[in-house]
Design an enzyme around this catalytic site. Structure first.
Site, PDB file in Angstrom:
ATOM      1  N   SER A   8       1.929  -8.694   3.367  1.00 24.28           N
ATOM      2  CA  SER A   8       3.298  -8.485   2.890  1.00 24.28           C
ATOM      3  C   SER A   8       4.230  -9.548   3.452  1.00 24.28           C
ATOM      4  CB  SER A   8       3.798  -7.099   3.315  1.00 24.28           C
ATOM      5  OG  SER A   8       5.180  -6.983   3.058  1.00 24.28           O
ATOM      6  N   HIS A  31       1.739  -9.591  -1.265  1.00 22.65           N
ATOM      7  CA  HIS A  31       2.585  -8.432  -1.553  1.00 22.65           C
ATOM      8  C   HIS A  31       4.053  -8.813  -1.355  1.00 22.65           C
ATOM      9  CE1 HIS A  31       3.035  -4.058  -2.055  1.00 22.65           C
ATOM     10  NE2 HIS A  31       4.026  -4.144  -1.175  1.00 22.65           N
ATOM     11  N   ASP A  33       7.840  -7.440  -1.415  1.00 21.73           N
ATOM     12  CA  ASP A  33       8.698  -6.253  -1.385  1.00 21.73           C
ATOM     13  C   ASP A  33      10.081  -6.591  -1.912  1.00 21.73           C
ATOM     14  OD1 ASP A  33       7.055  -4.136  -0.137  1.00 21.73           O
ATOM     15  OD2 ASP A  33       6.962  -5.547   1.533  1.00 21.73           O
TER      16      ASP A  33
END
Length: 228
Positions: A8, A31, A33
Site C-alpha cells: 500500500s 494498492h 488508497d
C-alpha cells in the site's frame, strides 16, 4: 489459489511515488488508497495522481476508493489506469450496476466491507465481483493494529465463496504484517494489502518476498485451500 501481495502506497513517501513503486519489485499489485475526507476522516490522492502512477510503473494498480459517491467516481479510476477498483458497499447507491460498469470498462470489480458490515446480506452480489475486501481495521489511516475479531468474518466469506463455486479473490487490508498474515491466510484470505510492513522495512522488496512465503506456507496447510 495463488497468494498475492499488494503493498500500500499509503505508507510510502508521497514525494517519491514513482521510486517507491519500483522499490516493491515482485509485488503482484500496487494498492492505492483513495480517501476524500468525507467517507473516512483522511484525505489522500485522486485521479490525476493515479494517472501519473499508472505511467510510472508496470505493476498493476489496485485502487481502493474510501470515498462518497463511488458510483460516479469509480469508472474514472479505470480510465485513469487502474486495473482493479474497489468501492465500499456502504457508500455505493447501486453496487451491482457499479460492479458491472467497472468490469465493462476493462478492470476487475471489487467490493469492500468495513469491520462492522456483515457479509451475509451481500451473498447474492458475490457473482458480480472479482474480489471482495474485508477491512481488518477501520478505514482511514495506515499503521493501525489488526482486528482479530475479523478472522471469523474472513472464514464465513471464504465459506460463501466456496458454496457458490466462485473464483473470487478475498483480500484483507489493515494491520497485515509478519505477525498477522498467517492467521489471515488460514482463515481464507488470498490477497494481502501491507503498508508499513513493506514500506517500513529496510528492503521493501525483500519484505514482499517474506510475506508471500509466510502466506503460502499458511495457505498450504489451511483446510479451505485443501478443499480446492
Amino acid at each position: 489459489m495463488a497468494v498475492q501481495i499488494n503493498p500500500s502506497i499509503l505508507s510510502a513517501d508521497f514525494a517519491r511515488l514513482a521510486e517507491e513503486a519500483k522499490a516493491v519489485q515482485g509485488a503482484d499489485w500496487l494498492h492505492v488508497d483513495v480517501m476524500d475526507n468525507h467517507f473516512v476522516p483522511n484525505l489522500t490522492l485522486g485521479v490525476p495522481v493515479v494517472e501519473s502512477l499508472a505511467r510510472a510503473t508496470d505493476t498493476p494498480l489496485d485502487c481502493h476508493l474510501m470515498i462518497e459517491d463511488p458510483d460516479r467516481w469509480a469508472p474514472l479510476y479505470v480510465e485513469a489506469g487502474a486495473s482493479s477498483v474497489t468501492f465500499h458497499v456502504e457508500a455505493a447507491a447501486a453496487p451491482v450496476r457499479l460492479a458491472r460498469e467497472i468490469r465493462a470498462k476493462g478492470a476487475r470489480a471489487s467490493m469492500a466491507l468495513k469491520p462492522a458490515t456483515p457479509i451475509e446480506p451481500y451473498e447474492d452480489l458475490l457473482p458480480e465481483l472479482d474480489m471482495l475486501l474485508i477491512m481488518t481495521v477501520e478505514p482511514g489511516f495506515g499503521g493501525q493494529a489488526f482486528l482479530d475479531i475479523m478472522l471469523p468474518k474472513i472464514r464465513r466469506t471464504r465459506e460463501l465463496i466456496g458454496k457458490h463455486g466462485l473464483q473470487l479473490w478475498l483480500q484483507v487490508d489493515g494491520g497485515v504484517s509478519a505477525t498477522t498474515i498467517e492467521r489471515c491466510a488460514e482463515a481464507g484470505a488470498d490477497v494481502f494489502v501491507a503498508g508499513s510492513a513493506v514500506y517500513g522495512a529496510k528492503d521493501p522488496a525483500d519484505a514482499v518476498r517474506a510475506l508471500r512465503a509466510q502466506a503460502e506456507t499458511a495457505t498450504a496447510g489451511a483446510s479451505w485451500a485443501c478443499d480446492h
